[in-house]
Design a protein around this motif. Structure first.
Motif, short mmCIF file in Angstrom:
data_model
loop_
_atom_site.label_atom_id
_atom_site.label_comp_id
_atom_site.label_asym_id
_atom_site.label_seq_id
_atom_site.Cartn_x
_atom_site.Cartn_y
_atom_site.Cartn_z
N ILE B 139 13.76 -20.72 -6.85
CA ILE B 139 14.31 -20.25 -5.58
C ILE B 139 13.24 -19.67 -4.66
O ILE B 139 13.08 -20.10 -3.51
N VAL B 140 12.45 -18.73 -5.18
CA VAL B 140 11.59 -17.94 -4.29
C VAL B 140 10.33 -18.70 -3.88
O VAL B 140 10.08 -18.93 -2.69
N LEU B 141 9.53 -19.10 -4.88
CA LEU B 141 8.22 -19.67 -4.54
C LEU B 141 8.31 -20.95 -3.70
O LEU B 141 7.55 -21.09 -2.73
N PRO B 142 9.20 -21.89 -4.01
CA PRO B 142 9.24 -23.11 -3.18
C PRO B 142 9.48 -22.79 -1.71
O PRO B 142 8.83 -23.37 -0.83
N GLN B 143 10.36 -21.86 -1.45
CA GLN B 143 10.64 -21.50 -0.05
C GLN B 143 9.51 -20.68 0.54
O GLN B 143 9.11 -20.89 1.70
N ALA B 144 8.99 -19.73 -0.27
CA ALA B 144 7.90 -18.87 0.23
C ALA B 144 6.69 -19.73 0.57
O ALA B 144 6.10 -19.58 1.65
N LEU B 145 6.35 -20.66 -0.31
CA LEU B 145 5.18 -21.52 -0.07
C LEU B 145 5.35 -22.32 1.20
O LEU B 145 4.43 -22.42 2.01
N ARG B 146 6.54 -22.88 1.38
CA ARG B 146 6.76 -23.72 2.56
C ARG B 146 6.64 -22.93 3.84
O ARG B 146 6.23 -23.46 4.88
N SER B 147 6.99 -21.65 3.79
CA SER B 147 6.93 -20.89 5.04
C SER B 147 5.55 -20.31 5.31
O SER B 147 5.30 -19.80 6.41
N VAL B 148 4.64 -20.36 4.32
CA VAL B 148 3.31 -19.78 4.59
C VAL B 148 2.19 -20.82 4.55
O VAL B 148 1.03 -20.47 4.40
N ILE B 149 2.53 -22.09 4.72
CA ILE B 149 1.49 -23.12 4.72
C ILE B 149 0.46 -22.86 5.83
O ILE B 149 -0.75 -22.96 5.61
N GLY B 150 0.96 -22.49 7.00
CA GLY B 150 0.05 -22.21 8.12
C GLY B 150 -0.94 -21.10 7.78
O GLY B 150 -2.16 -21.30 7.84
N PRO B 151 -0.44 -19.91 7.40
CA PRO B 151 -1.34 -18.82 7.02
C PRO B 151 -2.29 -19.20 5.86
O PRO B 151 -3.46 -18.81 5.87
N LEU B 152 -1.79 -19.98 4.89
CA LEU B 152 -2.68 -20.39 3.80
C LEU B 152 -3.81 -21.26 4.31
O LEU B 152 -4.94 -21.21 3.81
N GLY B 153 -3.53 -22.06 5.35
CA GLY B 153 -4.60 -22.86 5.97
C GLY B 153 -5.69 -21.96 6.53
O GLY B 153 -6.88 -22.22 6.35
N SER B 154 -5.27 -20.86 7.17
CA SER B 154 -6.26 -19.91 7.70
C SER B 154 -7.07 -19.31 6.58
O SER B 154 -8.29 -19.12 6.71
N VAL B 155 -6.40 -19.02 5.46
CA VAL B 155 -7.12 -18.44 4.32
C VAL B 155 -8.15 -19.43 3.79
O VAL B 155 -9.29 -19.06 3.49
N LEU B 156 -7.78 -20.71 3.75
CA LEU B 156 -8.71 -21.73 3.26
C LEU B 156 -9.91 -21.88 4.18
O LEU B 156 -11.06 -21.99 3.74
N ILE B 157 -9.64 -21.82 5.49
CA ILE B 157 -10.75 -21.92 6.45
C ILE B 157 -11.68 -20.73 6.29
O ILE B 157 -12.91 -20.86 6.26
#
Lengths: 275, 224
Positions: B139-157
């Protein structure tokens, strides 16, 4: 409207910054006129040029620079010290930020195309530093299969691994203090660079390390001057000759490296002559 | 510009290490980030405390200090080694430091994602009899991950650019900025074109990342 105000402010600030740097660059060249001389030395090299608080460096290079400035007619309180890192020495001289660089500045043909050199005032030799109790390493060849530390950007390690073809593993650090830390902890077996630099560190912790006393590669320390200062170069060469004649050179060497059991040479190196 | 291009193989070699550092650290920091997030939202107070202390401590420490600690602290003073050869030993030490540091930001991003999930869903899952782990996984992680893809991109950069610290902090890992400094030290290249060349190199690496993550985040957005 608000965005425009902001961008105007930014543009204004940028223009101001540009103007300020422009002033800084242009004003540096004629510092000699107001009765001071600006000299670039290392601030992070024990024994050669090390800042000991309040912007006052100390070391062999600093002593030499003070002596030369004295011969050129500047009292010690007329000297303005500036930190010269290896990477910015040419730029400092070209832009007139400093009048002179005395900062373990080896004379090379590449650099001669950019700046003028007086001297050399000392000829250092590349040497190897190991822990005092290390009996296994006595020559460069003994480093085969061992770990060697050198500062990033230094050519010293290449002399061993490439020119001499010895299969030593290289650990690179930002500066030699880190190498000395790694050597103390036994992570590396040896540190290599100019014997003066190694002796400076060894003198800080007398008895911990020993120099092998090798002569692997000459590094001829010169006094860097802006391109085209032949007259100043002759004066500096005369000052260096004077420094060796009256025994000041030996005094400086002993004061800075005496603790390190470093067999420094007290003979004046042959001057290159000014172009 | 010719001198810069003449050293192009050196540039490529530098960036290949930048990519290796980034890729492996990204994997480890993502894994550790998920663990930290799970700990921070777990029902066990001790786990929550441990994760919070770790994140706050490491996140607020400069990366230079973290990597210096890996190089001079863990490796030199404590004798921790990962590989026989120096080259790979310092590489893994740098990966350790970068992962430990970046995981905090991954965790913070994920936690904000978790907070977007309506609490009713989690309560509903609990009432269906799902355990905490099942709840996280289904329930939690699949939805949480999908909503933070943008911020995770910033983290990767940010991670990509942070790899440049690995060559300066007591480790001397080969990477792009180290090659740049070496080129300056040897005095073989003009300064400005080289700076611009390396900056373009990082743009080439980071721009597609931003673009991919941006597109992904739009595609994967949770419709609520």
């Amino acid at each position: 409207m608000r965005a425009r105000t902001l961008s105007t402010t930014v543009a204004g600030a940028a223009a101001l910054a540009l103007a300020l740097t422009a002033c800084g660059g242009g004003g540096g060249g004629d510092q000699a006129d107001d009765g001071t001389i600006t000299i670039g030395v290392k601030y992070d090299q024990p024994g050669l040029g090390l800042e000991e608080g309040s912007g006052q460096p100390a070391g062999f290079d600093v002593d030499v620079a003070t002596y030369i400035a004295g011969e050129l007619g500047y009292e010690p309180d007329q000297i303005e010290w500036t930190e010269a890192a290896s990477a910015n020495r040419e730029t400092f001289l070209q832009q007139g930020t400093v009048d002179m660089v005395v900062a373990t500045y080896s004379i090379t043909d590449e650099r001669k195309q950019l700046v003028d050199f007086a001297g050399p005032y000392y000829v250092a030799q590349q040497d190897i530093l190991v822990q005092a109790e290390n009996e296994d390493v006595a020559a460069a060849e003994d480093l085969e299969g061992r770990t060697l530390c050198s500062a990033s950007g230094s050519r010293s390690a290449e002399t061993i691994t490439e020119t001499m073809g010895i299969g030593a593993e290289l650990r690179e650090t930002q500066n030699y203090s880190e190498c000395l830390q790694l050597l103390t902890d036994g992570q590396v077996d040896a540190v290599t660079t100019d014997n003066t630099i190694l002796a400076g560190y060894a003198a800080q912790q007398a008895g911990e390390f020993k120099l092998l006393g090798l002569e692997m590669q000459e590094e001829r320390y010169g006094v860097g001057l802006p391109k085209g200062s032949t007259e100043r170069c002759e004066e500096v060469n005369a000052a260096i000759a004077q420094m060796y004649e009256d025994g000041s050179a030996e005094e400086f060497l002993n004061a800075n490296f005496g603790e390190a059991e470093f067999e420094y040479s007290t003979e004046q190196p042959e001057a290159d002559g000014c172009a | 510009m010719e001198a810069f291009l003449a050293n192009f193989n050196v540039v490529i070699d530098g960036f290949s290490w930048t990519i290796r550092l980034t890729a492996i650290s990204a994997v480890f920091s993502f894994a550790l980030g998920i663990v930290l997030t799970a700990m921070r939202v777990s029902p066990v107070p001790l786990l929550r405390l441990m994760a919070s202390v770790y994140v706050e401590a490491v996140r607020n420490t400069p990366l230079t200090l973290v990597l210096l600690f890996c190089g001079l602290g863990l490796n030199s003073a404590l004798g921790l080694s990962f590989a026989e050869s120096v080259e790979w030993n310092v590489y893994w030490l740098a990966v350790l430091g970068l992962s430990a540091y970046t995981a905090c930001f991954v965790s913070e991003a994920l936690r904000s994602g978790v907070n977007t999930i309506p609490f009713g869903q989690i309560e509903a899952a609990r009432s269906l009899g799902l355990t905490f782990m099942q709840n996280m996984r289904l329930i939690v992680l699949p939805q949480a991950l999908r909503s933070v893809i943008g911020p995770l991109g910033s983290v990767l950069i940010a991670l990509t650019k942070n790899t440049t610290v690995a060559s300066v902090a007591g480790l001397g890992v080969q990477e792009a900025s180290r090659e740049m400094k070496l080129m300056f030290d040897q005095g073989v290249v003009p300064v400005l074109p080289t700076f611009i060349g390396f900056a373009i190199g990082f743009l080439v690496l980071c721009l597609p990342m931003g673009w991919i993550f941006g597109t992904l985040s739009k595609r994967m957005a949770v419709a609520r």
